[in-house]
Enzyme design. Structure first.
Site, mmCIF file in Angstrom:
data_model
loop_
_atom_site.group_PDB
_atom_site.id
_atom_site.type_symbol
_atom_site.label_atom_id
_atom_site.label_comp_id
_atom_site.label_asym_id
_atom_site.label_seq_id
_atom_site.Cartn_x
_atom_site.Cartn_y
_atom_site.Cartn_z
ATOM 1 N N ASP A 1 0.865 -1.183 0.000
ATOM 2 C CA ASP A 1 0.000 0.000 0.000
ATOM 3 C C ASP A 1 0.896 1.226 0.000
ATOM 4 O O ASP A 1 2.060 1.152 0.400
ATOM 5 C CB ASP A 1 -0.895 0.001 1.251
ATOM 6 C CG ASP A 1 -2.189 0.774 1.064
ATOM 7 O OD1 ASP A 1 -2.130 1.892 0.508
ATOM 8 O OD2 ASP A 1 -3.253 0.287 1.482
ATOM 9 N N THR B 1 -17.134 0.317 4.490
ATOM 10 C CA THR B 1 -15.709 0.580 4.680
ATOM 11 C C THR B 1 -15.496 2.083 4.859
ATOM 12 O O THR B 1 -16.383 2.894 4.562
ATOM 13 C CB THR B 1 -14.892 0.126 3.459
ATOM 14 O OG1 THR B 1 -15.297 0.915 2.323
ATOM 15 C CG2 THR B 1 -15.089 -1.347 3.167
ATOM 16 N N LYS C 1 -14.469 -1.754 -13.503
ATOM 17 C CA LYS C 1 -14.730 -3.050 -12.878
ATOM 18 C C LYS C 1 -15.210 -4.085 -13.905
ATOM 19 O O LYS C 1 -14.955 -5.287 -13.752
ATOM 20 C CB LYS C 1 -15.742 -2.901 -11.738
ATOM 21 C CG LYS C 1 -15.180 -2.152 -10.541
ATOM 22 C CD LYS C 1 -13.927 -2.819 -9.984
ATOM 23 C CE LYS C 1 -13.387 -2.126 -8.750
ATOM 24 N NZ LYS C 1 -12.214 -2.797 -8.168
ATOM 25 N N ASN D 1 -6.447 -6.011 -4.665
ATOM 26 C CA ASN D 1 -7.530 -5.291 -4.007
ATOM 27 C C ASN D 1 -7.466 -3.785 -4.218
ATOM 28 O O ASN D 1 -8.487 -3.104 -4.145
ATOM 29 C CB ASN D 1 -7.486 -5.597 -2.503
ATOM 30 C CG ASN D 1 -8.344 -4.649 -1.694
ATOM 31 O OD1 ASN D 1 -9.573 -4.742 -1.691
ATOM 32 N ND2 ASN D 1 -7.702 -3.710 -1.005
ATOM 33 N N TYR E 1 -16.333 4.159 -13.003
ATOM 34 C CA TYR E 1 -16.055 3.067 -12.059
ATOM 35 C C TYR E 1 -16.568 1.739 -12.613
ATOM 36 O O TYR E 1 -15.874 0.719 -12.562
ATOM 37 C CB TYR E 1 -16.700 3.370 -10.713
ATOM 38 C CG TYR E 1 -16.441 2.313 -9.668
ATOM 39 C CD1 TYR E 1 -15.185 2.195 -9.074
ATOM 40 C CD2 TYR E 1 -17.440 1.425 -9.267
ATOM 41 C CE1 TYR E 1 -14.937 1.220 -8.116
ATOM 42 C CE2 TYR E 1 -17.206 0.461 -8.310
ATOM 43 C CZ TYR E 1 -15.949 0.366 -7.737
ATOM 44 O OH TYR E 1 -15.700 -0.609 -6.794
ATOM 45 N N ASP F 1 3.215 1.176 -4.902
ATOM 46 C CA ASP F 1 2.233 1.930 -5.691
ATOM 47 C C ASP F 1 1.878 1.094 -6.917
ATOM 48 O O ASP F 1 2.757 0.770 -7.721
ATOM 49 C CB ASP F 1 2.851 3.265 -6.110
ATOM 50 C CG ASP F 1 1.886 4.146 -6.888
ATOM 51 O OD1 ASP F 1 0.764 3.704 -7.195
ATOM 52 O OD2 ASP F 1 2.270 5.295 -7.205
ATOM 53 N N VAL F 2 0.597 0.751 -7.063
ATOM 54 C CA VAL F 2 0.195 -0.090 -8.195
ATOM 55 C C VAL F 2 0.323 0.636 -9.529
ATOM 56 O O VAL F 2 0.194 0.002 -10.581
ATOM 57 C CB VAL F 2 -1.242 -0.634 -8.032
ATOM 58 C CG1 VAL F 2 -1.345 -1.546 -6.822
ATOM 59 C CG2 VAL F 2 -2.266 0.487 -7.969
#
Length: 250
Positions: free
Chosen positions: A37, A181, A150, A81, A146, A54-55
Site C-alpha cells: 500500500d 468501509t 470493474k 484489491n 467506475y 504503488d500499483v
C-alpha cells in the site's frame, strides 16, 4: 478451509478497508501476508509485512514482491484489491480522470500480477483473486467510469485464468455489493444527506444492509484456498443478493 498455514499472500491496498480485512482473515488462518500500500500501516505481528508500494509503478511492485518473497520464502497468493472510486455519468469525468481510474483499477492489476507471477509459478498453490464489483455487471447510476473499470477487471480475470490454467495458477474475482468501509463512509460524507444516502444504499441490497469487509474477506479466502483447487475463471458475488434477486417492492 485447510492449507493456509504454509501459504504466503500479497494483498495490494492492504492498509485499510477490504484489504486489511483480507489480510486479517489470511493471518487468522495461518498465512503470512505482505501488505502492499502507499500507506501500509504498522505490523501487528511477525506474520504481517507492510511494504510501501504503488500499483501505478511497475518498478515499485517488482521491488515489493521481491521484498515479500525474500522475507517469507516465496509468494503463493496475490489479492489485487487496490482500487479507487469515481462518481458521475459518462459526461462528468474528464480524460485525466478516466486515465487515473483505469490506471489504478485495471492496469494496476496487470502490473501487480506480472510482478508476482515469477513467484506464483514456483508455488504449488498459485492463486490470484481480483476485486471486481456488482458494478461490473449491473448498471448503477452515476458510476460510468467506475463501472467501466470493474467490467474490465471481470474480463481481465477471465483472460488471465485462461492464460494461466495450464501453469497451475488459478485466477478468480470477488464482486462485492456496497461494502461498509471507510472508503464508502468518505463517499457518503460528500453527499448532502449522508444518513439518507446510506439508507438508500442499504435498501437496494435485498438483505437490507451493507456488506461487511469481513464477508468479502471470507469469499477471497475461499477462492485463494487450496480447497478451491477446481475453481478458476469465476466471479463470486458477495452483494446481499443484489445481482440475482428481484424482490417485490416494500
Amino acid at each position: 478451509m485447510t492449507g493456509f498455514g504454509s501459504l504466503v499472500a500479497v494483498v495490494t491496498g492492504g492498509g485499510s478497508g477490504i484489504g486489511a480485512a483480507v489480510a486479517a482473515e489470511f493471518r487468522a488462518r495461518g498465512a503470512r501476508v505482505g501488505l502492499l500500500d502507499v500507506q501500509p500501516g504498522t505490523p501487528s505481528d511477525d506474520g504481517l509485512l507492510p511494504v510501501i508500494a504503488d500499483v501505478c509503478s511497475r518498478g515499485s511492485l517488482e521491488a515489493a514482491m521481491a521484498t515479500v518473497a525474500g522475507a517469507f520464502g516465496g509468494i503463493d497468493v496475490l489479492v489485487n484489491n487496490a482500487g479507487i472510486s469515481s462518481v458521475g455519468t459518462v459526461e462528468a469525468n474528464d480524460d485525466d480522470e478516466w486515465a487515473r481510474v483505469l490506471d489504478v483499477n485495471v492496469t494496476g492489476i496487470a502490473r501487480a500480477s506480472a510482478a508476482a507471477l515469477p513467484y506464483l509459478r514456483e508455488s504449488g498453490h498459485g492463486a490470484i483473486v481480483n476485486l471486481s464489483s456488482i458494478a461490473a455487471t449491473a448498471g448503477l447510476v452515476q458510476r460510468a467510469l467506475y463501472s467501466a473499470s470493474k467490467g474490465a477487471v471481470h474480463a481481465l480475470t477471465l483472460a488471465m485464468a485462461a492464460d494461466l490454467v495450464t501453469e497451475g495458477i488459478r485466477v478468480n474475482c470477488v464482486a462485492p455489493g456496497t461494502v461498509d468501509t471507510p472508503w464508502v463512509a468518505r463517499l457518503l460524507a460528500r453527499t448532502t444527506d449522508p444518513a439518507a444516502e446510506r439508507a438508500r444504499l442499504e435498501a437496494r441490497q435485498p438483505t437490507g444492509r451493507l456488506v461487511t469487509a469481513q464477508e468479502v474477506a471470507g469469499a477471497v479466502a475461499y477462492l485463494a484456498s487450496p480447497d478451491a483447487g477446481a475453481t478458476t475463471g469465476m466471479s463470486l458475488a458477495v452483494d446481499g443478493g443484489m445481482s440475482g434477486l428481484r424482490l417485490p417492492a416494500r
